[in-house]
Design a protein around this motif. Structure first.
Motif, PDB file in Angstrom:
ATOM      1  N   LEU A  26       0.819  -1.217   0.000  1.00  0.00           N
ATOM      2  CA  LEU A  26       0.000   0.000   0.000  1.00  0.00           C
ATOM      3  C   LEU A  26       0.852   1.266   0.000  1.00  0.00           C
ATOM      4  CD1 LEU A  26      -2.965  -0.624   2.494  1.00  0.00           C
ATOM      5  CD2 LEU A  26      -3.150   0.090   0.094  1.00  0.00           C
ATOM      6  N   HIS A  27       1.965   1.200   0.739  1.00  0.00           N
ATOM      7  CA  HIS A  27       2.838   2.373   0.919  1.00  0.00           C
ATOM      8  C   HIS A  27       4.276   1.966   0.618  1.00  0.00           C
ATOM      9  CE1 HIS A  27      -0.577   4.300   2.963  1.00  0.00           C
ATOM     10  NE2 HIS A  27      -0.694   3.192   3.672  1.00  0.00           N
ATOM     11  N   PRO A  28       4.634   1.807  -0.648  1.00  0.00           N
ATOM     12  CA  PRO A  28       5.962   1.287  -1.005  1.00  0.00           C
ATOM     13  C   PRO A  28       7.129   2.161  -0.538  1.00  0.00           C
ATOM     14  CG  PRO A  28       4.768   2.064  -2.957  1.00  0.00           C
ATOM     15  CD  PRO A  28       3.793   2.055  -1.837  1.00  0.00           C
ATOM     16  N   LYS A  29       6.857   3.414  -0.170  1.00  0.00           N
ATOM     17  CA  LYS A  29       7.942   4.297   0.287  1.00  0.00           C
ATOM     18  C   LYS A  29       8.124   4.264   1.802  1.00  0.00           C
ATOM     19  CE  LYS A  29       7.770   7.521  -3.596  1.00  0.00           C
ATOM     20  NZ  LYS A  29       7.636   8.946  -4.020  1.00  0.00           N
ATOM     21  N   TRP A  30       7.225   3.590   2.505  1.00  0.00           N
ATOM     22  CA  TRP A  30       7.389   3.478   3.953  1.00  0.00           C
ATOM     23  C   TRP A  30       8.650   2.691   4.279  1.00  0.00           C
ATOM     24  CZ3 TRP A  30       2.209   2.242   6.951  1.00  0.00           C
ATOM     25  CH2 TRP A  30       1.399   3.393   6.956  1.00  0.00           C
ATOM     26  N   VAL A  31       9.368   3.162   5.303  1.00  0.00           N
ATOM     27  CA  VAL A  31      10.557   2.460   5.796  1.00  0.00           C
ATOM     28  C   VAL A  31      10.233   1.952   7.194  1.00  0.00           C
ATOM     29  CG1 VAL A  31      13.018   2.621   6.326  1.00  0.00           C
ATOM     30  CG2 VAL A  31      12.048   4.009   4.466  1.00  0.00           C
ATOM     31  N   PHE A  32      10.155   0.659   7.342  1.00  0.00           N
ATOM     32  CA  PHE A  32       9.780   0.077   8.631  1.00  0.00           C
ATOM     33  C   PHE A  32      10.964   0.131   9.590  1.00  0.00           C
ATOM     34  CE2 PHE A  32       6.793  -1.427   5.558  1.00  0.00           C
ATOM     35  CZ  PHE A  32       5.577  -1.336   6.220  1.00  0.00           C
ATOM     36  N   ALA A  33      10.651   0.387  10.865  1.00  0.00           N
ATOM     37  CA  ALA A  33      11.698   0.663  11.853  1.00  0.00           C
ATOM     38  C   ALA A  33      11.440  -0.122  13.141  1.00  0.00           C
ATOM     39  CB  ALA A  33      11.748   2.163  12.149  1.00  0.00           C
ATOM     40  N   GLY A  34      12.367  -0.027  14.076  1.00  0.00           N
ATOM     41  CA  GLY A  34      12.191  -0.605  15.404  1.00  0.00           C
ATOM     42  C   GLY A  34      11.842  -2.082  15.363  1.00  0.00           C
ATOM     43  N   LEU A  35      10.832  -2.459  16.162  1.00  0.00           N
ATOM     44  CA  LEU A  35      10.427  -3.861  16.250  1.00  0.00           C
ATOM     45  C   LEU A  35       9.948  -4.392  14.907  1.00  0.00           C
ATOM     46  CD1 LEU A  35      10.026  -6.301  18.129  1.00  0.00           C
ATOM     47  CD2 LEU A  35       7.706  -5.465  18.578  1.00  0.00           C
ATOM     48  N   SER A  36       9.297  -3.544  14.102  1.00  0.00           N
ATOM     49  CA  SER A  36       8.833  -3.985  12.775  1.00  0.00           C
ATOM     50  C   SER A  36      10.019  -4.371  11.891  1.00  0.00           C
ATOM     51  CB  SER A  36       8.002  -2.887  12.111  1.00  0.00           C
ATOM     52  OG  SER A  36       6.802  -2.651  12.824  1.00  0.00           O
ATOM     53  N   ALA A  37      11.078  -3.564  11.910  1.00  0.00           N
ATOM     54  CA  ALA A  37      12.274  -3.882  11.122  1.00  0.00           C
ATOM     55  C   ALA A  37      12.945  -5.140  11.666  1.00  0.00           C
ATOM     56  CB  ALA A  37      13.250  -2.710  11.154  1.00  0.00           C
ATOM     57  N   ALA A  38      12.972  -5.284  12.995  1.00  0.00           N
ATOM     58  CA  ALA A  38      13.561  -6.482  13.605  1.00  0.00           C
ATOM     59  C   ALA A  38      12.839  -7.740  13.138  1.00  0.00           C
ATOM     60  CB  ALA A  38      13.527  -6.371  15.129  1.00  0.00           C
ATOM     61  N   CYS A  39      11.513  -7.654  12.988  1.00  0.00           N
ATOM     62  CA  CYS A  39      10.731  -8.788  12.475  1.00  0.00           C
ATOM     63  C   CYS A  39      11.156  -9.145  11.054  1.00  0.00           C
ATOM     64  CB  CYS A  39       9.244  -8.453  12.477  1.00  0.00           C
ATOM     65  SG  CYS A  39       8.464  -8.528  14.080  1.00  0.00           S
ATOM     66  N   VAL A  40      11.308  -8.130  10.211  1.00  0.00           N
ATOM     67  CA  VAL A  40      11.684  -8.371   8.816  1.00  0.00           C
ATOM     68  C   VAL A  40      13.077  -9.000   8.745  1.00  0.00           C
ATOM     69  CG1 VAL A  40      12.092  -7.308   6.562  1.00  0.00           C
ATOM     70  CG2 VAL A  40      10.199  -6.503   7.987  1.00  0.00           C
ATOM     71  N   TYR A  41      13.992  -8.525   9.564  1.00  0.00           N
ATOM     72  CA  TYR A  41      15.338  -9.102   9.602  1.00  0.00           C
ATOM     73  C   TYR A  41      15.342 -10.517  10.181  1.00  0.00           C
ATOM     74  CZ  TYR A  41      17.838  -4.741   8.489  1.00  0.00           C
ATOM     75  OH  TYR A  41      18.346  -3.634   7.853  1.00  0.00           O
ATOM     76  N   GLY A  42      14.311 -10.851  10.953  1.00  0.00           N
ATOM     77  CA  GLY A  42      14.252 -12.162  11.582  1.00  0.00           C
ATOM     78  C   GLY A  42      14.983 -12.227  12.910  1.00  0.00           C
ATOM     79  N   TYR A  43      15.198 -11.066  13.554  1.00  0.00           N
ATOM     80  CA  TYR A  43      15.882 -11.058  14.840  1.00  0.00           C
ATOM     81  C   TYR A  43      14.974 -11.648  15.917  1.00  0.00           C
ATOM     82  CZ  TYR A  43      19.081  -7.792  12.534  1.00  0.00           C
ATOM     83  OH  TYR A  43      19.974  -7.214  11.665  1.00  0.00           O
ATOM     84  N   GLU A  44      15.557 -12.413  16.817  1.00  0.00           N
ATOM     85  CA  GLU A  44      14.767 -13.055  17.862  1.00  0.00           C
ATOM     86  C   GLU A  44      14.252 -12.031  18.871  1.00  0.00           C
ATOM     87  OE1 GLU A  44      15.763 -16.728  19.600  1.00  0.00           O
ATOM     88  OE2 GLU A  44      17.140 -17.301  18.002  1.00  0.00           O
ATOM     89  N   HIS A  45      13.039 -12.271  19.326  1.00  0.00           N
ATOM     90  CA  HIS A  45      12.433 -11.378  20.308  1.00  0.00           C
ATOM     91  C   HIS A  45      11.215 -12.075  20.898  1.00  0.00           C
ATOM     92  CE1 HIS A  45      10.375 -10.636  16.485  1.00  0.00           C
ATOM     93  NE2 HIS A  45       9.299 -10.430  17.222  1.00  0.00           N
ATOM     94  N   SER A  46      10.719 -11.532  21.985  1.00  0.00           N
ATOM     95  CA  SER A  46       9.547 -12.101  22.640  1.00  0.00           C
ATOM     96  C   SER A  46       8.282 -11.722  21.881  1.00  0.00           C
ATOM     97  CB  SER A  46       9.456 -11.591  24.082  1.00  0.00           C
ATOM     98  OG  SER A  46       8.207 -11.936  24.655  1.00  0.00           O
ATOM     99  N   TYR A  47       7.406 -12.718  21.672  1.00  0.00           N
ATOM    100  CA  TYR A  47       6.123 -12.433  21.033  1.00  0.00           C
ATOM    101  C   TYR A  47       5.272 -11.487  21.876  1.00  0.00           C
ATOM    102  CZ  TYR A  47       7.074 -16.380  17.870  1.00  0.00           C
ATOM    103  OH  TYR A  47       7.620 -17.225  16.939  1.00  0.00           O
ATOM    104  N   MET A  48       5.570 -11.405  23.173  1.00  0.00           N
ATOM    105  CA  MET A  48       4.800 -10.528  24.065  1.00  0.00           C
ATOM    106  C   MET A  48       4.943  -9.057  23.681  1.00  0.00           C
ATOM    107  SD  MET A  48       5.719 -12.340  27.718  1.00  0.00           S
ATOM    108  CE  MET A  48       4.875 -11.034  28.639  1.00  0.00           C
ATOM    109  N   LEU A  49       5.950  -8.718  22.893  1.00  0.00           N
ATOM    110  CA  LEU A  49       6.170  -7.325  22.501  1.00  0.00           C
ATOM    111  C   LEU A  49       5.174  -6.858  21.450  1.00  0.00           C
ATOM    112  CD1 LEU A  49      10.079  -7.375  22.260  1.00  0.00           C
ATOM    113  CD2 LEU A  49       8.693  -6.381  24.100  1.00  0.00           C
ATOM    114  N   HIS A  50       4.496  -7.794  20.803  1.00  0.00           N
ATOM    115  CA  HIS A  50       3.589  -7.427  19.708  1.00  0.00           C
ATOM    116  C   HIS A  50       2.210  -7.038  20.241  1.00  0.00           C
ATOM    117  CE1 HIS A  50       6.241  -8.713  16.419  1.00  0.00           C
ATOM    118  NE2 HIS A  50       6.644  -9.634  17.267  1.00  0.00           N
ATOM    119  N   ASP A  51       1.768  -5.856  19.879  1.00  0.00           N
ATOM    120  CA  ASP A  51       0.432  -5.401  20.281  1.00  0.00           C
ATOM    121  C   ASP A  51      -0.360  -4.862  19.090  1.00  0.00           C
ATOM    122  OD1 ASP A  51       1.736  -3.040  19.726  1.00  0.00           O
ATOM    123  OD2 ASP A  51       1.501  -2.169  21.732  1.00  0.00           O
ATOM    124  N   GLY A  52       0.096  -5.192  17.877  1.00  0.00           N
ATOM    125  CA  GLY A  52      -0.580  -4.723  16.669  1.00  0.00           C
ATOM    126  C   GLY A  52      -0.033  -3.426  16.119  1.00  0.00           C
TER     127      GLY A  52
END
Length: 307
Positions: A64-90
């Motif tokens: 929808l927004h091809p120019k958006w640059v995802f950051a923080g926890l969203s970028a960590a998800c894309v990279y596949g970095y390990e983290h607690s699922y509890m951090l996700h709140d939508g």
């Protein structure tokens, strides 16, 4: 909807008629809408874990927004970095050079940056690994450490990369510095990172990581322990992070497998003690989560405190 599921993303309400039809099905409970104008089958959504749900939203939003640059926890998800699922709140995190707009969803979090270091993963724009780690320092220390450890383990970034960018960035310097002091690529998973963070926060001495001991049954596959303290008086204390209490479920139908695992653990512990290990302590997730219980467990095992 089927095409979106095949592409591992949310469906997009493309046009008013389709969007209205999808929203009617949301009201009927057939479909969920995790973000404005994004949709997924309720049954399909229920089959996904928290990280997969975030990635489904990110992939759809990047279309929808091809120019958006995802950051923080969203970028960590894309990279596949390990983290607690509890951090996700939508919430979806993006980098921006401006502020919040009136049209922003409540589930959109903009991370201000005077200059955005853009990287790409397929069709998705993300902040650089170093910038991603700096923004993840806003997470609680015991949760952020897993992100740092896995980024180092994957070889995406060095501590020097992060500390250099930190000097040029308006961020929580103290949080970043603390994470860089304790980050270690030798920890093998997010659970070990989380356990280590609590061990350090309780004031215990720094353990050694992934120390190996001979396996008399197979010398080509030595035993490797998660945490090890070798004390001046000759004692060797080993702590193993075992996650959930996997041996406690007596209703498990695979009892033979459980018995084999228990027997293996007993042999392993005996072999460790034959090589000078004086104490072996198992840290389940329930133990690590309860700092009082963790403190008592480590203290009873004889792990020294330095503060």
């Amino acid at each position: 909807m089927r095409a979106a599921e095949h592409e591992r993303r949310c469906a997009i309400g493309d046009g008013k008629a389709l969007s209205d039809a999808l929203r009617r099905r949301v009201q009927a409970g057939e479909i969920v809408s995790p973000y404005p104008n994004l949709f997924a089958s309720a049954l399909y959504w229920a089959s996904l874990n928290a990280e997969e749900r975030s990635l489904h939203s990110i992939r759809a939003l990047s279309k929808l927004h091809p120019k958006w640059v995802f950051a923080g926890l969203s970028a960590a998800c894309v990279y596949g970095y390990e983290h607690s699922y509890m951090l996700h709140d939508g919430t979806v995190h993006i980098a921006c050079t401006g502020g919040i707009t009136k049209r922003d969803s409540k589930r959109l979090h903009r991370v201000y940056m005077s200059s955005i270091p853009r990287w790409r993963s397929g069709d998705i724009l993300i902040t650089s690994p170093a910038r991603t780690l700096i923004d993840c320092a806003a997470l609680p220390f015991d949760r952020a450490l897993a992100v740092y450890d896995s980024a180092l383990r994957y070889g995406h970034v060095s501590k020097t990369d992060v500390s250099t960018l930190m000097i040029q960035t308006n961020c929580d310097d103290q949080a970043v510095k603390k994470l860089l002091v304790h980050a270690n690529s030798m920890r093998e998973n997010g659970g070990e990172s989380w356990a280590y963070a609590h061990i350090i926060e309780l004031g215990y001495a720094e353990p050694l990581f992934q120390i190996t001991f001979d396996n008399p049954n197979n010398y080509a596959m030595p035993y490797r322990v998660d945490f090890c303290w070798k004390l001046a008086d000759g004692r060797i204390i080993v702590a193993e992070y075992d996650g959930v209490a996997k041996y406690a479920d007596t209703s498990n139908p695979h009892r033979a497998n459980l018995k084999a695992k228990i027997a293996y653990e007993r042999r392993r512990e005996q072999h460790l003690k034959e090589q000078g290990v004086t104490t072996v302590v198992h840290l389940f997730s329930e133990t690590v989560d309860d700092k009082q219980l963790l403190d008592a467990t480590l203290m009873n095992a004889g792990v020294p405190k330095i503060r």
